[in-house]
Design an enzyme around this catalytic site. Structure first.
Site, PDB file in Angstrom:
ATOM      1  N   HIS A 235       0.807  -1.232   0.000  1.00  0.00           N
ATOM      2  CA  HIS A 235       0.000   0.000   0.000  1.00  0.00           C
ATOM      3  C   HIS A 235       0.829   1.266   0.000  1.00  0.00           C
ATOM      4  O   HIS A 235       0.315   2.359   0.170  1.00  0.00           O
ATOM      5  CB  HIS A 235      -0.998   0.004   1.169  1.00  0.00           C
ATOM      6  CG  HIS A 235      -1.916  -1.188   1.141  1.00  0.00           C
ATOM      7  ND1 HIS A 235      -2.857  -1.350   0.162  1.00  0.00           N
ATOM      8  CD2 HIS A 235      -1.988  -2.276   1.933  1.00  0.00           C
ATOM      9  CE1 HIS A 235      -3.490  -2.494   0.372  1.00  0.00           C
ATOM     10  NE2 HIS A 235      -2.978  -3.068   1.425  1.00  0.00           N
ATOM     11  N   ARG A 292      -6.837  16.179   0.094  1.00  0.00           N
ATOM     12  CA  ARG A 292      -5.561  16.843   0.405  1.00  0.00           C
ATOM     13  C   ARG A 292      -4.723  16.933  -0.868  1.00  0.00           C
ATOM     14  O   ARG A 292      -5.078  16.325  -1.885  1.00  0.00           O
ATOM     15  CB  ARG A 292      -4.795  15.988   1.425  1.00  0.00           C
ATOM     16  CG  ARG A 292      -4.524  14.582   0.883  1.00  0.00           C
ATOM     17  CD  ARG A 292      -3.510  13.790   1.659  1.00  0.00           C
ATOM     18  NE  ARG A 292      -3.094  12.609   0.923  1.00  0.00           N
ATOM     19  CZ  ARG A 292      -3.687  11.423   0.950  1.00  0.00           C
ATOM     20  NH1 ARG A 292      -4.765  11.229   1.697  1.00  0.00           N
ATOM     21  NH2 ARG A 292      -3.232  10.416   0.224  1.00  0.00           N
TER      22      ARG A 292
HETATM   23  C1  MV4 Z   1     -10.060  -3.184  -3.339  1.00  0.00           C
HETATM   24  C2  MV4 Z   1      -9.275  -4.114  -4.054  1.00  0.00           C
HETATM   25  C3  MV4 Z   1      -9.949  -5.057  -4.815  1.00  0.00           C
HETATM   26  N1  MV4 Z   1     -11.308  -5.070  -4.822  1.00  0.00           N
HETATM   27  N2  MV4 Z   1     -11.392  -3.243  -3.388  1.00  0.00           N
HETATM   28  C4  MV4 Z   1      -6.462  -1.134  -0.972  1.00  0.00           C
HETATM   29  C5  MV4 Z   1      -6.377   0.205  -0.375  1.00  0.00           C
HETATM   30  C6  MV4 Z   1      -7.764   0.656  -0.237  1.00  0.00           C
HETATM   31  N3  MV4 Z   1      -7.844   2.055  -0.425  1.00  0.00           N
HETATM   32  C7  MV4 Z   1      -8.521  -0.103  -1.250  1.00  0.00           C
HETATM   33  N4  MV4 Z   1      -7.700  -1.202  -1.642  1.00  0.00           N
HETATM   34  C8  MV4 Z   1      -8.165  -2.161  -2.461  1.00  0.00           C
HETATM   35  N5  MV4 Z   1      -9.507  -2.237  -2.572  1.00  0.00           N
HETATM   36  C9  MV4 Z   1     -11.983  -4.172  -4.099  1.00  0.00           C
HETATM   37  N6  MV4 Z   1     -13.323  -4.229  -4.111  1.00  0.00           N
HETATM   38  C10 MV4 Z   1      -7.892  -4.025  -3.980  1.00  0.00           C
HETATM   39  C11 MV4 Z   1      -7.327  -3.036  -3.162  1.00  0.00           C
HETATM   40  C12 MV4 Z   1      -5.901  -2.986  -3.141  1.00  0.00           C
HETATM   41  C13 MV4 Z   1      -5.217  -1.883  -3.666  1.00  0.00           C
HETATM   42  C14 MV4 Z   1      -5.863  -0.790  -4.217  1.00  0.00           C
HETATM   43  C15 MV4 Z   1      -5.169   0.285  -4.701  1.00  0.00           C
HETATM   44  C16 MV4 Z   1      -3.794   0.283  -4.672  1.00  0.00           C
HETATM   45  C17 MV4 Z   1      -3.114  -0.769  -4.153  1.00  0.00           C
HETATM   46  C18 MV4 Z   1      -3.807  -1.861  -3.633  1.00  0.00           C
HETATM   47  C19 MV4 Z   1      -3.114  -2.942  -3.095  1.00  0.00           C
HETATM   48  C20 MV4 Z   1      -3.795  -3.998  -2.599  1.00  0.00           C
HETATM   49  C21 MV4 Z   1      -5.195  -4.026  -2.601  1.00  0.00           C
END
Ligand code: MV4
Length: 497
Positions: A235, A292
């Site tokens: 992340h 932000r």
């Molecule tokens: C998700 C996803 C897959 N499906 N939601 C990670 C941070 C949070 N802001 C939302 N995230 C995710 N939500 C659904 N429905 C996968 C992630 C996610 C991710 C998203 C953006 C950037 C990096 C990530 C790394 C792992 C998981």
């Protein structure tokens, strides 16, 4: 227009804001903790005030101390940067009540976007696509399982108060559901003091794409295109690009128009970012809104020519946005690499110590945003990002070549940095070809980075470190004496070049 701005932050973003203040003829005021006596922001600001111990609760997160200081020195605005108080609705409310301007959105907008379920409901009402799932917190597990079967496993359990990856759990079958639900709830309570959890359909192999928007207090809204942020580890974004290689013209029209709808839905003003997940069919879904300025804002600045921090300040002081939507277009390609003081060959262990040598790359299309200089101390207390290297060129391929050249020119001794790891990623065929998603680094094999490093310039750096250490020995002694907060000016007068 403001005359004096207090910057409630540190490091490179504080320096970035100081630069914008200088260009606008505004007095810049830094605050610094004991751990930041040697940092660039304290040295560069027109005024600098010691705020407390290295602990953030006693310095950069000490609300009353910061607001009292701003009042006592006659600051007419506070810029929060990113992190710290930037998305803290109670802090913003306290600033609003103090009569000092907050350089950012209203506390109401921030609060609305703070709850993921409330934000999802607001977005879906306003025509912004959201990830299929529940709009409210789960209260009954059996209903939640039935709902998950309806939208189809796997699902993701998410904390309503979460964000940035904390408080999430993937559930692949109804058998796993109950225990996953309970542990997500426990974790959410511990991390956010709020145990609300909701369900989303798990999106497979998504890209992380975000849209920069700005809005003024007169109801004008603009987007400044999208950024590609899929290259992340745990992340933590490490490489960002603008524009996204996955966004064609028609997708751009749709995603930027969704972003404007999102901003309007929460009566937003100032700079903000709407994060989306994009699936393999180029369907995109609202994820969250960041209320932000963001770390990766420079890639947007380089492809658009818009100074986002200047716009933030002007908007907060009541000005209208200085351009129309049709006035701006995407020019070329920009990439940002986050330079961390960490060792990619040793499990990304943070590396602390004094920057015995610190020399930045430069040249055409090369920008470095940093909060440190030679002699600065990198401590354990804060984020290990020491600089951002941002390169621009006419297309992605040239921008990559420029970035790899610039990465190799960083000369840092005293701490280990991740520049060769970054260069390795940029050289991957799938990165160059635009063939990646958020799992790219997890799936990458970087054993060859490790073997390659046996005979690289690591030794050279170590020799340089010894030489430089000897050269600045006398300065170091002087600094030990001035290593007290009240002696910042002595430090400022030291010349380490
Ligand atoms: C998700 C996803 C897959 N499906 N939601 C990670 C941070 C949070 N802001 C939302 N995230 C995710 N939500 C659904 N429905 C996968 C992630 C996610 C991710 C998203 C953006 C950037 C990096 C990530 C790394 C792992 C998981």
């Amino acid at each position: 227009m403001f005359k004096k701005i207090l910057i409630a932050n540190r490091g490179e973003i504080a320096v970035r804001i100081i630069k914008a203040c200088k260009e606008l003829g505004i007095t810049s005021v830094a605050i610094y903790s004991d751990a930041d006596i040697t940092s660039l922001h304290a040295r560069m600001a027109d005024e600098a005030y010691h705020i407390g111990s290295p602990l953030v609760s006693e310095s950069y997160l000490n609300q009353s101390k910061i607001i009292d200081l701003a009042l006592s020195i006659g600051a007419d605005a506070i810029h929060p940067g990113y992190g710290f108080f930037s998305e803290n609705a109670s802090f913003i409310e306290a600033v609003e009540k103090s009569g000092i301007a907050f350089i950012g959105p209203s506390s109401n907008s921030v609060r609305m976007m703070g709850s993921k379920t409330a934000a999802r409901t607001l977005m879906s009402k306003n025509g912004v696509p959201i990830v299929p799932g529940s709009l409210e917190a789960i209260t009954n597990v059996d209903d939640a399982i039935a709902f998950s079967e309806k939208i189809g496993f796997p699902v993701l359990l998410k904390a309503s108060a979460g964000g940035g990856g904390k408080g999430m759990r993937k559930v692949s079958s109804k058998e796993e559901f109950k225990s996953a639900f309970e542990s997500t709830k426990r974790e959410a309570l511990k991390s956010f003091a709020n145990d609300e959890v909701y369900i989303e359909k798990f999106i497979e192999k998504p890209k992380h794409i975000e849209v920069q928007i700005i809005a003024d207090k007169h109801g004008n809204y603009r987007h400044i295109f999208e950024r590609e942020c899929s290259i992340q580890r745990r992340h933590q974004k490490i490489i960002e690009e603008a524009p996204s290689p996955f966004v064609d013209k028609s997708t751009r029209a749709r995603i930027t128009s969704a972003a404007i709808k999102a901003a309007k839905a929460c009566n937003y003003f100032n700079a903000g970012t709407i994060e989306f997940l994009m699936d393999q069919n180029k369907q995109f879904y609202f994820l969250e809104m960041n209320t932000r300025i963001q770390v990766e804002h420079p890639v947007t600045e380089l492809i658009s020519g818009i100074d986002l921090v200047r716009e933030q300040i002007l908007i907060a002081s009541g000005s209208k946005i200085s351009f129309d939507q049709d006035d701006i277009e995407i020019n070329g390609y920009a990439i940002e690499c986050r330079i961390y003081a960490e060792d990619p060959e040793n499990n990304f262990l943070p590396s602390t110590g004094k920057l015995l040598q610190y020399k930045e790359p430069n040249g055409i299309g090369v920008r470095v945003d940093s909060g440190f200089a030679a002699g600065s101390e990198i401590s354990i207390y804060y984020d290990p990002m020491i600089a951002k290297l941002i390169c621009w060129d006419n297309n992605k391929s040239n921008a990559i070549n420029r970035m790899r050249r610039a990465l190799s020119e960083f000369q840092i001794a005293g701490v280990t940095i991740n520049n060769r790891f970054l260069s390795f990623i940029l050289n991957e065929g799938n990165f160059k070809a635009g063939n990646y998603d958020i799992n790219f680094i997890d799936n990458m094999n970087y054993n060859s980075l490790k073997s390659e490093s046996q005979n690289n310039n690591k030794d050279e750096n170590e020799i340089a470190a010894v030489v430089i250490a000897a050269l600045i020995k006398s300065n170091t002694k002087a600094e030990a004496k001035v290593g007290k907060a009240n002696n910042l000016n002595k430090w400022r007068d030291q010349n380490y070049e």
